[in-house]
Enzyme design. Structure first.
Site, PDB file in Angstrom:
ATOM      1  N   ILE A  10       0.827  -1.221   0.000  1.00 44.62           N
ATOM      2  CA  ILE A  10       0.000   0.000   0.000  1.00 44.62           C
ATOM      3  C   ILE A  10       0.860   1.270   0.000  1.00 44.62           C
ATOM      4  O   ILE A  10       0.393   2.327  -0.426  1.00 44.62           O
ATOM      5  CB  ILE A  10      -0.980  -0.007   1.197  1.00 44.62           C
ATOM      6  CG1 ILE A  10      -2.068   1.070   1.015  1.00 44.62           C
ATOM      7  CG2 ILE A  10      -0.246   0.166   2.527  1.00 44.62           C
ATOM      8  CD1 ILE A  10      -3.222   0.963   1.986  1.00 44.62           C
ATOM      9  N   SER A 131       3.287  -9.147 -14.362  1.00 48.17           N
ATOM     10  CA  SER A 131       4.016  -8.085 -15.063  1.00 48.17           C
ATOM     11  C   SER A 131       4.318  -8.452 -16.508  1.00 48.17           C
ATOM     12  O   SER A 131       4.564  -9.617 -16.833  1.00 48.17           O
ATOM     13  CB  SER A 131       5.341  -7.861 -14.320  1.00 48.17           C
ATOM     14  OG  SER A 131       6.244  -7.139 -15.103  1.00 48.17           O
ATOM     15  N   GLU A 133       7.013  -8.000 -17.741  1.00 46.19           N
ATOM     16  CA  GLU A 133       8.372  -8.541 -17.734  1.00 46.19           C
ATOM     17  C   GLU A 133       8.375 -10.050 -17.970  1.00 46.19           C
ATOM     18  O   GLU A 133       9.387 -10.621 -18.363  1.00 46.19           O
ATOM     19  CB  GLU A 133       9.059  -8.222 -16.408  1.00 46.19           C
ATOM     20  CG  GLU A 133       9.573  -6.803 -16.296  1.00 46.19           C
ATOM     21  CD  GLU A 133      10.737  -6.507 -17.232  1.00 46.19           C
ATOM     22  OE1 GLU A 133      11.754  -7.191 -17.130  1.00 46.19           O
ATOM     23  OE2 GLU A 133      10.612  -5.592 -18.062  1.00 46.19           O
ATOM     24  N   TYR A 154      13.937 -10.794 -11.293  1.00 44.96           N
ATOM     25  CA  TYR A 154      12.600 -10.244 -10.996  1.00 44.96           C
ATOM     26  C   TYR A 154      11.537 -10.961 -11.824  1.00 44.96           C
ATOM     27  O   TYR A 154      10.517 -11.412 -11.294  1.00 44.96           O
ATOM     28  CB  TYR A 154      12.585  -8.737 -11.298  1.00 44.96           C
ATOM     29  CG  TYR A 154      11.194  -8.132 -11.325  1.00 44.96           C
ATOM     30  CD1 TYR A 154      10.536  -7.778 -10.149  1.00 44.96           C
ATOM     31  CD2 TYR A 154      10.529  -7.908 -12.541  1.00 44.96           C
ATOM     32  CE1 TYR A 154       9.254  -7.227 -10.170  1.00 44.96           C
ATOM     33  CE2 TYR A 154       9.252  -7.359 -12.564  1.00 44.96           C
ATOM     34  CZ  TYR A 154       8.624  -7.019 -11.379  1.00 44.96           C
ATOM     35  OH  TYR A 154       7.358  -6.479 -11.409  1.00 44.96           O
TER      36      TYR A 154
HETATM   37  P1  NAP Z   1       6.603  -0.079  -5.756  1.00 47.63           P
HETATM   38  O1  NAP Z   1       6.283   1.376  -5.839  1.00 47.63           O
HETATM   39  O2  NAP Z   1       8.022  -0.519  -5.800  1.00 47.63           O
HETATM   40  O3  NAP Z   1       5.935  -0.619  -4.386  1.00 47.63           O
HETATM   41  C1  NAP Z   1       6.260  -1.872  -3.874  1.00 47.63           C
HETATM   42  C2  NAP Z   1       5.557  -2.047  -2.531  1.00 47.63           C
HETATM   43  O4  NAP Z   1       5.893  -3.339  -1.989  1.00 47.63           O
HETATM   44  C3  NAP Z   1       5.952  -1.020  -1.459  1.00 47.63           C
HETATM   45  O5  NAP Z   1       4.812  -0.697  -0.703  1.00 47.63           O
HETATM   46  C4  NAP Z   1       6.942  -1.796  -0.615  1.00 47.63           C
HETATM   47  O6  NAP Z   1       7.033  -1.326   0.710  1.00 47.63           O
HETATM   48  C5  NAP Z   1       6.294  -3.158  -0.628  1.00 47.63           C
HETATM   49  N1  NAP Z   1       7.185  -4.248  -0.243  1.00 47.63           N
HETATM   50  C6  NAP Z   1       8.396  -4.556  -0.770  1.00 47.63           C
HETATM   51  N2  NAP Z   1       8.905  -5.648  -0.158  1.00 47.63           N
HETATM   52  C7  NAP Z   1       8.002  -6.032   0.773  1.00 47.63           C
HETATM   53  C8  NAP Z   1       7.949  -7.083   1.721  1.00 47.63           C
HETATM   54  N3  NAP Z   1       8.949  -7.972   1.845  1.00 47.63           N
HETATM   55  N4  NAP Z   1       6.862  -7.192   2.522  1.00 47.63           N
HETATM   56  C9  NAP Z   1       5.847  -6.294   2.436  1.00 47.63           C
HETATM   57  N5  NAP Z   1       5.837  -5.266   1.552  1.00 47.63           N
HETATM   58  C10 NAP Z   1       6.908  -5.139   0.727  1.00 47.63           C
HETATM   59  O7  NAP Z   1       5.834  -0.891  -6.890  1.00 47.63           O
HETATM   60  P2  NAP Z   1       4.592  -0.436  -7.810  1.00 47.63           P
HETATM   61  O8  NAP Z   1       5.122   0.244  -9.011  1.00 47.63           O
HETATM   62  O9  NAP Z   1       3.581   0.203  -6.973  1.00 47.63           O
HETATM   63  O10 NAP Z   1       4.087  -1.866  -8.320  1.00 47.63           O
HETATM   64  C11 NAP Z   1       3.149  -2.626  -7.564  1.00 47.63           C
HETATM   65  C12 NAP Z   1       3.274  -4.094  -7.940  1.00 47.63           C
HETATM   66  O11 NAP Z   1       3.016  -4.251  -9.337  1.00 47.63           O
HETATM   67  C13 NAP Z   1       4.632  -4.710  -7.712  1.00 47.63           C
HETATM   68  O12 NAP Z   1       4.440  -6.062  -7.358  1.00 47.63           O
HETATM   69  C14 NAP Z   1       5.315  -4.627  -9.056  1.00 47.63           C
HETATM   70  O13 NAP Z   1       6.317  -5.622  -9.177  1.00 47.63           O
HETATM   71  C15 NAP Z   1       4.139  -4.865  -9.970  1.00 47.63           C
HETATM   72  N6  NAP Z   1       4.213  -4.255 -11.291  1.00 47.63           N
HETATM   73  C16 NAP Z   1       4.497  -2.943 -11.425  1.00 47.63           C
HETATM   74  C17 NAP Z   1       4.488  -2.369 -12.691  1.00 47.63           C
HETATM   75  C18 NAP Z   1       4.760  -0.888 -12.896  1.00 47.63           C
HETATM   76  O14 NAP Z   1       5.026  -0.503 -14.034  1.00 47.63           O
HETATM   77  N7  NAP Z   1       4.645  -0.069 -11.867  1.00 47.63           N
HETATM   78  C19 NAP Z   1       4.189  -3.161 -13.811  1.00 47.63           C
HETATM   79  C20 NAP Z   1       3.889  -4.508 -13.626  1.00 47.63           C
HETATM   80  C21 NAP Z   1       3.883  -5.037 -12.361  1.00 47.63           C
HETATM   81  P3  NAP Z   1       8.057  -0.113   1.122  1.00 47.63           P
HETATM   82  O15 NAP Z   1       7.326   1.154   0.754  1.00 47.63           O
HETATM   83  O16 NAP Z   1       8.230  -0.320   2.567  1.00 47.63           O
HETATM   84  O17 NAP Z   1       9.297  -0.306   0.310  1.00 47.63           O
HETATM   85  O1  F7E Z   2      13.431   0.532 -17.037  1.00 48.93           O
HETATM   86  C1  F7E Z   2      16.066   1.346 -19.469  1.00 48.93           C
HETATM   87  C2  F7E Z   2      16.105  -0.020 -18.831  1.00 48.93           C
HETATM   88  O2  F7E Z   2      13.599   0.441 -14.558  1.00 48.93           O
HETATM   89  C3  F7E Z   2      12.817   0.726 -18.294  1.00 48.93           C
HETATM   90  C4  F7E Z   2       9.031  -2.140 -13.153  1.00 48.93           C
HETATM   91  O3  F7E Z   2       7.903  -1.419 -12.699  1.00 48.93           O
HETATM   92  O4  F7E Z   2       8.141  -2.224 -15.387  1.00 48.93           O
HETATM   93  C5  F7E Z   2       9.259  -1.813 -14.625  1.00 48.93           C
HETATM   94  O5  F7E Z   2      10.444  -2.476 -15.067  1.00 48.93           O
HETATM   95  C6  F7E Z   2      13.866   0.638 -19.393  1.00 48.93           C
HETATM   96  C7  F7E Z   2      14.774  -0.590 -19.305  1.00 48.93           C
HETATM   97  O6  F7E Z   2      11.476  -0.331 -15.728  1.00 48.93           O
HETATM   98  C8  F7E Z   2      18.078   3.556 -17.411  1.00 48.93           C
HETATM   99  O7  F7E Z   2      17.251  -0.767 -19.261  1.00 48.93           O
HETATM  100  C9  F7E Z   2      17.931   3.048 -19.522  1.00 48.93           C
HETATM  101  O8  F7E Z   2      14.914  -1.144 -20.576  1.00 48.93           O
HETATM  102  O9  F7E Z   2      11.962   2.042 -15.617  1.00 48.93           O
HETATM  103  P1  F7E Z   2      12.639   0.741 -15.656  1.00 48.93           P
HETATM  104  P2  F7E Z   2      11.406  -1.855 -16.189  1.00 48.93           P
HETATM  105  O10 F7E Z   2      12.712  -2.538 -16.070  1.00 48.93           O
HETATM  106  O11 F7E Z   2      10.732  -1.885 -17.517  1.00 48.93           O
HETATM  107  C10 F7E Z   2       7.840  -3.636 -15.339  1.00 48.93           C
HETATM  108  C11 F7E Z   2       6.606  -3.887 -16.171  1.00 48.93           C
HETATM  109  C12 F7E Z   2       7.753  -4.146 -13.944  1.00 48.93           C
HETATM  110  O12 F7E Z   2       7.031  -5.089 -13.673  1.00 48.93           O
HETATM  111  C13 F7E Z   2       8.771  -3.640 -12.974  1.00 48.93           C
HETATM  112  O13 F7E Z   2       8.295  -3.824 -11.628  1.00 48.93           O
HETATM  113  O14 F7E Z   2      14.722   1.772 -19.284  1.00 48.93           O
HETATM  114  N1  F7E Z   2      16.985   2.313 -18.860  1.00 48.93           N
HETATM  115  N2  F7E Z   2      18.618   3.802 -18.656  1.00 48.93           N
HETATM  116  C14 F7E Z   2      17.052   2.615 -17.560  1.00 48.93           C
HETATM  117  N3  F7E Z   2      16.318   2.180 -16.515  1.00 48.93           N
HETATM  118  C15 F7E Z   2      16.607   2.698 -15.283  1.00 48.93           C
HETATM  119  N4  F7E Z   2      15.866   2.299 -14.215  1.00 48.93           N
HETATM  120  N5  F7E Z   2      17.617   3.605 -15.095  1.00 48.93           N
HETATM  121  C16 F7E Z   2      18.384   4.071 -16.131  1.00 48.93           C
HETATM  122  O15 F7E Z   2      19.284   4.880 -15.954  1.00 48.93           O
END
Ligand code: NAP
Ligand code: F7E
Length: 351
Positions: A10, A131, A133, A154
């Site tokens: 949350i 995801s 991913e 991941y």
């Molecule tokens: P986020 O901002 O990184 O938030 C992750 C949350 O998980 C935070 O509240 C964190 O708590 C909590 N957490 C981490 N480790 C934990 C543990 N061991 N026990 C309990 N809580 C824990 O991620 P988000 O972007 O909101 O994404 C939400 C979910 O969707 C994640 O599972 C992510 O992998 C997935 N997802 C995200 C995206 C995207 O583009 N955003 C896309 C696909 C899937 P703290 O605040 O204490 O760190």
């Molecule tokens: O990277 C490139 C990097 O870290 C996007 C998570 O929410 O979405 C997220 O994963 C792209 C990659 O997100 C930098 O190599 C270049 O190709 O923002 P990102 P991600 O890896 O796509 C998926 C759907 C999830 O599920 C995950 O939780 O950007 N890139 N230069 C970089 N990325 C970062 N972080 N930093 C750089 O400097």
């Protein structure tokens, strides 16, 4: 009857928007938070009402996805109608540095949640944050039938979570769904994901407090959507008549380079003057291109995204420029302010 929901994660980007959405729909919302030595609730502070006051609808509980017994006790006590399992170590690059921790939280954490549902004997609907991913090396467009090919610790952990959620649906007749969400962002996005890293840098460079931003692979293509719209899709999945898995995506893919170009252009700067390469931001294995096909969610859930990556770049730059301009003034959104207090000097080196 007031519905009750439990959100793990949350305090994260999605968790905060989902809590807002569910509270606006009249839910009683329970959130799992990790105990930390400092406050870690800045994204939800604006929602919090003292639970001693009448009408309080948001309740926070200490817990961790690594602690299965705690999860059973919590679920039995809260008895939620809906569980949203959003907690995870969610950074792909960091998962190469901390693969075992990522497996434990992002993978095994899900089975602990599912077992807690089963062992506590409650009847609930379960959302698993899967995801894009998962698709990894499989080229776009990707939909629910596209084969998975994970490219990081991941993604491998999320693959386990995806299948175990499906297995509990089939084995125990649970209403358990996977939301296969493509990247979604917002002004509340974690500061080390690429979109937010860029938009914060644009604001800082425009303000004259920074000259350059160091980046990795600019050729990666992502389908970036707007987080508040995606949490609405999560909720819709749990309101369906039967459990299923759904892709949420915009269908529009752009490169990191194009995101940079649009973001710098928004403040009248040329990105090439301010972006430098640093190999530490490369990943041992990269996901080259993710572009989703959201047909199932559109037709079965009536879900429709309205913001694509180009518009998102402008929206996030505007928010960070505004946050930086107003940093220190009392009336600025606390969510924004807190993120500016994070010194860049302590930012993790590989993210
Ligand atoms: P986020 O901002 O990184 O938030 C992750 C949350 O998980 C935070 O509240 C964190 O708590 C909590 N957490 C981490 N480790 C934990 C543990 N061991 N026990 C309990 N809580 C824990 O991620 P988000 O972007 O909101 O994404 C939400 C979910 O969707 C994640 O599972 C992510 O992998 C997935 N997802 C995200 C995206 C995207 O583009 N955003 C896309 C696909 C899937 P703290 O605040 O204490 O760190
Ligand atoms: O990277 C490139 C990097 O870290 C996007 C998570 O929410 O979405 C997220 O994963 C792209 C990659 O997100 C930098 O190599 C270049 O190709 O923002 P990102 P991600 O890896 O796509 C998926 C759907 C999830 O599920 C995950 O939780 O950007 N890139 N230069 C970089 N990325 C970062 N972080 N930093 C750089 O400097």
């Amino acid at each position: 009857m007031t519905k009750r929901a439990l959100i793990t994660g949350i305090t994260g980007q999605d968790g905060s928007y989902l809590a807002e959405l569910l509270l606006s729909k009249g839910y009683e919302v329970h959130g799992l938070i990790r105990r930390a030595s400092t406050f870690n609730t800045s994204r939800i502070d604006h929602l919090y009402v003292d639970p001693h006051l009448p009408g309080a609808k948001l309740f926070l509980h200490y817990g961790d996805l690594s602690d299965g017994a705690r999860l059973v006790t919590l679920l039995a006590g809260i008895d939620p109608d809906e569980v949203y399992n959003l907690a995870a170590q969610s950074h792909v690059r960091v998962s190469f540095d901390e693969p075992e921790h990522t497996a434990d939280t992002t993978g095994t954490g899900t089975i602990r949640m599912l077992e807690a549902v089963r062992l506590s004997g409650i009847k609930t609907r379960f959302y698993q944050a899967s995801s894009s991913e998962l698709y990894g090396a499989t080229p776009p467009p990707q939909n629910e039938d596209t084969p998975f090919y994970p490219r990081s610790p991941y993604a491998a952990a999320k693959l386990y979570s995806y299948w175990i959620t499906k297995n509990y649906r089939e084995a125990y007749d649970m209403f358990a769904v996977n939301g296969i969400l493509f990247n979604h962002e917002s002004p509340r996005r974690g500061e080390t994901f690429v979109t937010r890293k860029i938009t914060r840098a644009v604001a800082a460079i425009k303000a004259g407090v920074q000259d350059y931003v160091y980046m990795g692979n600019l050729d990666a293509v992502r389908d970036w959507g707007y987080a508040p719209e995606y949490v609405e899709g999560m909720w819709r999945m749990l309101q369906a008549d039967a459990p299923d898995d759904y892709v949420l995506a915009t269908g529009v893919g752009i490169t990191v380079r194009e995101f940079l170009e649009i973001a710098f252009d928004r403040v009248g700067l040329n990105w090439e003057d301010h972006v430098r390469f640093d190999e530490r931001y490369l990943r041992p294995t990269e996901v080259d291109a993710l572009i989703g096909d959201n047909t199932r969610a559109r037709t079965k859930l009536g879900w429709k995204p309205t913001v694509d990556g180009r518009e998102l770049a402008r929206l996030m730059v505007d928010a960070d420029v505004e946050a930086l301009e107003h940093a220190g003034r009392p009336w600025i959104d606390r969510v924004q302010l807190d993120s500016w207090r994070t010194p860049t000097a302590v930012a993790p080196v590989t993210a």
